[in-house]
Scaffold this active site. Sequence first.
Site, mmCIF file in Angstrom:
data_model
loop_
_atom_site.group_PDB
_atom_site.id
_atom_site.type_symbol
_atom_site.label_atom_id
_atom_site.label_comp_id
_atom_site.label_asym_id
_atom_site.label_seq_id
_atom_site.Cartn_x
_atom_site.Cartn_y
_atom_site.Cartn_z
ATOM 1 N N ARG A 79 3.728 -5.350 -22.565
ATOM 2 C CA ARG A 79 4.384 -4.479 -21.585
ATOM 3 C C ARG A 79 5.760 -4.187 -22.178
ATOM 4 O O ARG A 79 5.822 -3.524 -23.197
ATOM 5 C CB ARG A 79 4.434 -5.237 -20.245
ATOM 6 C CG ARG A 79 4.206 -4.400 -19.045
ATOM 7 C CD ARG A 79 4.072 -5.249 -17.802
ATOM 8 N NE ARG A 79 5.219 -6.130 -17.564
ATOM 9 C CZ ARG A 79 5.395 -6.860 -16.469
ATOM 10 N NH1 ARG A 79 4.507 -6.833 -15.513
ATOM 11 N NH2 ARG A 79 6.452 -7.616 -16.321
ATOM 12 N N ASP B 175 1.047 4.280 13.837
ATOM 13 C CA ASP B 175 2.081 3.653 14.664
ATOM 14 C C ASP B 175 1.587 2.505 15.528
ATOM 15 O O ASP B 175 2.385 1.897 16.228
ATOM 16 C CB ASP B 175 2.677 4.700 15.621
ATOM 17 C CG ASP B 175 3.033 5.977 14.904
ATOM 18 O OD1 ASP B 175 3.743 5.889 13.894
ATOM 19 O OD2 ASP B 175 2.582 7.057 15.346
ATOM 20 N N HIS C 107 7.789 -12.981 -21.246
ATOM 21 C CA HIS C 107 7.145 -13.061 -19.919
ATOM 22 C C HIS C 107 5.659 -13.333 -20.136
ATOM 23 O O HIS C 107 5.042 -12.782 -21.051
ATOM 24 C CB HIS C 107 7.372 -11.741 -19.176
ATOM 25 C CG HIS C 107 7.092 -11.778 -17.703
ATOM 26 N ND1 HIS C 107 7.496 -12.799 -16.875
ATOM 27 C CD2 HIS C 107 6.461 -10.874 -16.899
ATOM 28 C CE1 HIS C 107 7.116 -12.519 -15.625
ATOM 29 N NE2 HIS C 107 6.481 -11.364 -15.613
ATOM 30 N N TYR D 238 -9.262 5.996 16.468
ATOM 31 C CA TYR D 238 -9.797 7.154 15.732
ATOM 32 C C TYR D 238 -11.145 6.854 15.100
ATOM 33 O O TYR D 238 -11.340 5.792 14.504
ATOM 34 C CB TYR D 238 -8.847 7.542 14.600
ATOM 35 C CG TYR D 238 -7.533 8.129 15.038
ATOM 36 C CD1 TYR D 238 -7.454 9.155 15.982
ATOM 37 C CD2 TYR D 238 -6.346 7.679 14.461
ATOM 38 C CE1 TYR D 238 -6.231 9.688 16.349
ATOM 39 C CE2 TYR D 238 -5.121 8.214 14.827
ATOM 40 C CZ TYR D 238 -5.069 9.224 15.776
ATOM 41 O OH TYR D 238 -3.867 9.760 16.127
ATOM 42 N N LYS E 294 14.364 -9.160 -7.374
ATOM 43 C CA LYS E 294 14.066 -7.734 -7.581
ATOM 44 C C LYS E 294 13.328 -7.164 -6.368
ATOM 45 O O LYS E 294 12.804 -7.924 -5.536
ATOM 46 C CB LYS E 294 13.221 -7.577 -8.844
ATOM 47 C CG LYS E 294 11.830 -8.210 -8.739
ATOM 48 C CD LYS E 294 11.126 -8.259 -10.092
ATOM 49 C CE LYS E 294 9.763 -8.914 -9.976
ATOM 50 N NZ LYS E 294 9.156 -9.173 -11.284
ATOM 51 N N ARG F 3 12.510 -18.618 -14.297
ATOM 52 C CA ARG F 3 12.707 -17.375 -13.532
ATOM 53 C C ARG F 3 11.686 -17.257 -12.395
ATOM 54 O O ARG F 3 10.887 -16.320 -12.382
ATOM 55 C CB ARG F 3 12.545 -16.139 -14.438
ATOM 56 C CG ARG F 3 13.454 -16.049 -15.641
ATOM 57 C CD ARG F 3 13.327 -14.666 -16.295
ATOM 58 N NE ARG F 3 11.950 -14.287 -16.542
ATOM 59 C CZ ARG F 3 11.266 -14.520 -17.677
ATOM 60 N NH1 ARG F 3 11.870 -15.110 -18.699
ATOM 61 N NH2 ARG F 3 10.009 -14.144 -17.788
ATOM 62 N N CYS G 177 -3.777 2.642 13.142
ATOM 63 C CA CYS G 177 -3.218 3.994 13.101
ATOM 64 C C CYS G 177 -1.837 3.952 12.461
ATOM 65 O O CYS G 177 -1.365 2.903 12.046
ATOM 66 C CB CYS G 177 -3.129 4.553 14.517
ATOM 67 S SG CYS G 177 -4.694 4.449 15.403
#
Length: 370
Positions: A136, A310, A165, A261, A38, A220, A308
Amino acid sequence: MSSEFSRAEVVIDLAAIRHNVRLLAARAAGAATMAVVKADGYGHGAVPVARAALEAGASWLGACSLAEGLALREAGITTPVFTWLDAPDVDFTPGVAANIDLSASSAEELARVAGAAHRASKRARVHLKIDTGLSRSGCPAYAWPALVKAAAAEPEVEVVAVWSHLACADEPGHPSIDRQARRFQAAYDIAREAGLNPLRHLANSAATLTRPDLHFDLVRPGIAIYGLNPVPQQQDLRPAMTFRSQVVLTKRIESGESVSYGHTWTASRDTALALVPAGYADGVPRTLSGRMDVWLGGERRPIVGRVCMDQLVVDCGVEEPPIGSEVVLFGAGRDGEPTAREWADTIGTIDYEIVTGMYRPRVHRRYEGE
Ligand SMILES: *Cc1c(COP(=O)(O)O)cnc(C)c1O
């Protein structure tokens, strides 16, 4: 450094995936292994991971949404595929037509699956989900006898499995595990009394590794096939993902100069800085600012100042590394480089979130060990 990427890339070692799946399948000998792919294979790429897992002994694939399951079929994968969670307006008809196993937690869901089977002119394969305490998805115990009865009476569906689960399998010995196992057994007994003969599956990675008594017919595992260990006990897993970049610029600054920064870091000595073109848009959490090292030139070097969007800056001390030097942001940890786990521990999350967050349009993804 390869010219295939210029800024940052994620490298997925498919040999590591195969190693991990072989290990899990061996631990669960006697049960079949469903590799959970998933969320685009936890950020590793669902289709390449699925293929590697099937080569290494998995015989089922698990995904969350029907769209994820259909993508596996579109890639030509014909093994059993199970998907378990979609919005109420999703039409299951293409799923039934593509032979994808579907989950039902309620009479309403079962009716939707049966409707899809009718439209596809094909029996739907259904796994009935009992909520054993995660609270859930899954059918609450009070509604279970009615769901089982409806499923047994529904000619459009074939009940393949009963499943659930676990909430705390990553804390071996947690009392909820045995409590959930007892409730699971009771739900299975009710299904048998209704005339069904379903498979049973309950174990995630943690239970696959630590609770052989809960393997039943099918396990699983998800996180462990990517080489990340969910339990405290040491396991011979190999992390499959490496996140790397390279040095694009170096410079010297004098003691007293500040970096990035907000000037949150100030050099206490003359030093050399390296600029790395990877930032929070590329998957480096800004909360790692000033709190993590990178692996550069065979040693760990600290990220200084703010991460930052980038780019980030590394303090290299005396020596400026050559332009183009490899920078490993996280990897398997074998050489001493940071790991996804170390990132997660540092910022207060789990490695699942780190690797799953590495699918970024700007970050190149490459496979090795095919
Ligand atoms: C994600 C998931 C798994 C795999 O869990 P891991 O902890 O990654 O092994 C198994 N079953 C279901 C229903 C899941 O949602």
